[in-house]
Design an enzyme around this catalytic site. Structure first.
Site, short mmCIF file in Angstrom:
data_model
loop_
_atom_site.label_atom_id
_atom_site.label_comp_id
_atom_site.label_asym_id
_atom_site.label_seq_id
_atom_site.Cartn_x
_atom_site.Cartn_y
_atom_site.Cartn_z
CE1 TYR A 134 -3.52 -2.45 9.48
CE2 TYR A 134 -5.46 -2.97 10.74
CZ TYR A 134 -4.97 -2.28 9.83
OH TYR A 134 -5.80 -1.92 8.65
CD GLU A 193 -3.08 0.50 2.24
OE1 GLU A 193 -3.49 1.66 2.88
OE2 GLU A 193 -3.64 -0.45 2.30
CG ASP A 218 -2.36 -1.05 5.63
OD1 ASP A 218 -1.18 -1.34 5.67
OD2 ASP A 218 -2.68 0.23 6.23
#
Length: 704
Positions: free
Chosen positions: A331, A7, A103
């Site tokens: 994350y 990404e 992601d």
């Protein structure tokens, strides 16, 4: 050849390094049988109305509702994006296999799926699904690649969300702008932003319409301890308690005096008891435990940072995203405070990596770490676990990043410490049949609290509301003189929302609750997602619907008028929006059909259009523009930032290749909004976020 698509350029570089791809090409890195390329976040978006029908180009009530028979995607108009997409397209057309390294979340899935769809991918696709960007996590992820088909429900939920936002946003914004707007000003309506604005406006109106009521409190001081007279509960309060407990609280005794209705009545009570002895009637001591604070999800981290450091939700999201990309935290876009059971064996190594916290981790080393169900519970984890450190030693952090990391590290350490042992003492007393009460709490063993002990250099680490009321030793039956007093009080209005309390209200569809378990249950119906709530609040600022006074969020006259103008509850109810959010989560879990969700939305949009068109009143809204003119000092600062941005050493930041010094700004992060990237127009540079209100513009002749 295997094509990996990440990404961001920085993530692509990390992946390429681990895969052994070393040869840098334009727009990708090649080697060892891999080609690793990247997007810049979204490269594609849903088509604009006029791209479905020429009749939808002009804003008119007659063209509503706009419901395309089939939704399509297009490349975002940006030379940098278009150039990168064509590189990706060429790689994908020749690929034997593609690995989606976006992601690991709903938005990440949507971003890469749209690119692959636009590129016409035909080969097999695998999915890299990881919770941190450490070398270990990436290697482990590549060893356990999943099939793209496993994430189809996630994609369908993301697509449904995007289409739902398009349907409601495009139609309602045009509808209200044309029907009620003045001077061709846009009245922005959104599936999440409008209910969020309604929360702020409704709270503001509660405050403005609040009628303070006077009341009196009877207290008395005995042995330097202040006791309060018990006040009998009303029938309404008792009924509310019973209802809240689900009938578990039985109406038995209701001790105390009637509420004091006047100062004369209160003065008479003081006179009645002042010369009589105070007698202790009972001393009850109860030992208990306080559990360590839960680990952070994104919302609770944003709440804590706002309360403690006054960081906005958007600032905190950027900071935790940066910490994630620096590989020191996991994350961030998560809505759970639990860890999955497979994380437990990795915890000793993570603790060992927190070298700056050895004073707290040393006592845990070499011991079997406790495994509490309040921390480790795989059933409470879906895609990702709570935000924790990775064990990578943090270096080159900014002061703001260090503060956020410190919060995360201390919470992680604290969950392995013993519970805090407390003793709660309740002392009852009596004077002439009037009952008094005082409660005190004493910490017997601080347990996890030592991890949060006030640092010498951290003056901002306030221990709000944690002052312990330690009582002297009382004995049942003792008595003596006391000093009664009457305090005049007034009921207080609710407090304005801060970003912290607004985030909590969005998380629980307007119901503010302190209980963690109850909040977990309400999260299913929250409005927005953890990753988008900060952007929603920022949008309300940009639209000039809200402003900030210190920490408080205040609706502007335009914001108040807009909510007053909307009669359709579907558009402004947090609870109804929460139900749609719940359905989107159910699409992810394959318990609800995406097609049915969109059919319901189409029907709802049609009903809203009919309702507004049938309004024969001549209502209008007053538009108050936000102040656009930047002070001279700010303009100079912006020019300085632009000069910095175009310096030669920045030329290859994030892997964006630049042809010449004349194009040195193109593809860089915007110095004004910090979100968009700089685009090159015919006569000047502009920002990709111009549609969202960013004012950055620089002509070619002023560069440098």
């Amino acid at each position: 050849m295997i094509v990996c698509i990440a990404e961001k350029p920085s993530v692509a570089r990390d992946i390429a390094d681990i895969l052994g791809a070393r040869t840098k090409k334009e727009g990708y890195i090649e080697g060892n049988g891999y080609q690793v390329t990247w997007t810049f976040g979204h490269l594609c978006t849903l088509k604009e109305p006029h791209e479905y029908s020429a009749g939808w180009k002009s804003w008119s009530l007659g063209s509503l509702p706009m419901i395309p028979p089939r939704f399509g995607i297009k490349l975002i108009e940006n030379p940098t994006y278009e150039k990168q997409f064509h590189i990706i397209e060429g790689l994908m057309q020749q690929a034997d296999e593609i690995i989606n390294c976006g992601d690991a979340g709903q938005e990440g899935e949507l971003i890469q799926r749209w690119v692959m769809q636009k590129a016409g991918v035909r080969c097999p696709v695998k999915r890299l699904w990881i919770s941190s960007l450490t070398e270990e996590a990436i290697k482990e992820g590549f060893a356990k690649l999943k099939d793209q088909s496993d994430f189809q429900p996630l994609y369908e939920a993301g697509m449904s969300r995007a289409i739902g936002d398009w349907l409601l946003g495009m139609n309602a914004t045009r509808l209200y702008t044309v029907k009620y707007g003045q001077n061709r000003q846009v009245l922005s309506i959104g599936r999440v932003q409008t209910p969020t604005l309604a929360l702020i406006v409704n709270r503001q109106q509660e405050i403005e319409n609040f009628q303070p009521k006077q009341y009196w409190e009877l207290k008395t001081v005995y042995r330097d301890t202040t006791f309060s007279a018990l006040i009998r509960k009303s029938d309404e309060e008792l009924a509310a308690e019973e209802e809240k407990s689900g009938g578990k609280v039985k109406r038995t005794e209701n001790p105390g005096i009637d509420p004091i209705a006047s100062s004369e009545e209160g003065a008479a009570l003081v006179e009645r008891i002042k010369d009589l002895p105070f007698t202790v009637t009972s001393v009850a001591k109860k030992d208990g435990k306080e559990y360590a604070p839960r680990l952070f999800d994104l919302t609770s981290l944003q709440v804590e940072c706002n309360k403690k450091y006054a960081y906005s939700a958007d600032e905190t999201l950027k900071l935790i995203q940066s910490l994630y990309e620096k590989k020191v935290t996991t994350y961030p876009r998560v809505d759970t405070t639990f860890l999955s059971d497979d994380i437990y064996p990795k915890c000793p190594a993570i603790l060992k990596g927190l070298r700056d916290y050895e004073i707290h981790t040393a006592s845990l080393e070499g011991t079997k770490l406790p495994k509490s169900k309040k921390v480790f519970d795989s059933s409470k984890v879906t895609d990702h676990h709570a935000i924790i450190p990775t064990g990578v030693y943090p270096q080159n952090l900014t002061d703001m990043e260090r503060k956020v990391f410190d919060l995360i590290a201390r919470r992680f350490i604290a969950v392995f410490y013993p519970d805090c042992k407390i003793s709660t003492t309740t002392v009852m007393g009596e004077v002439d049949a009037i009952e008094f009460k005082v409660t005190g709490k004493q910490i017997i063993d601080p347990g996890w609290r030592v991890v949060f002990a006030k640092e010498v250099n951290d003056a901002s680490d306030e221990k709000e509301g944690e002052e312990e009321n330690v009582l002297p030793a009382f004995v049942k039956g003792e008595n003596g003189p006391h000093i009664p007093n009457l305090a005049e009080k007034w009921t207080q209005p609710p407090r304005p929302y801060t970003e912290a309390t607004l985030l909590r209200a969005m998380e629980t569809a307007g119901k503010l609750v302190d209980n963690d378990e109850l909040r977990d249950a309400l999260k299913e119906n929250g409005i927005g997602r953890p990753s988008t709530r900060a952007a929603i609040i920022e949008t309300l600022f940009k639209r000039n619907y809200i402003r900030k006074e210190r920490k408080n969020l205040i609706a502007t006259p335009t914001g108040v008028e807009l909510i007053g103008l909307i009669h359709e509850e579907l558009l402004k109810s947090a609870e109804l929006t929460g139900i749609w959010e719940k359905k989107l989560r159910e699409i992810e879990k394959k318990t609800y059909n995406a097609r049915q969700f969109l059919e319901e939305l189409k029907q709802m949009v049609g009903e809203i259009v009919m309702s507004v068109l049938s309004d024969n009143t001549n209502r209008r809204i007053t538009i108050q523009e936000a102040v656009q003119a930047a002070p001279e000092k700010e303009k100079k600062e912006t020019k300085k930032r632009v000069r910095k941005l175009s310096a030669p050493k920045e030329k290859k930041k994030d892997g964006v290749a630049v042809a010449s010094s004349a194009d040195s700004l193109e593809g860089k992060i915007c110095p004004v909004c910090g979100k968009g990237v700089i685009l090159k127009g015919n006569k000047a540079y502009g920002c990709s976020e111009w549609k969202n209100g960013c004012t950055f513009r620089q002509s070619f002749d002023s560069e440098g």
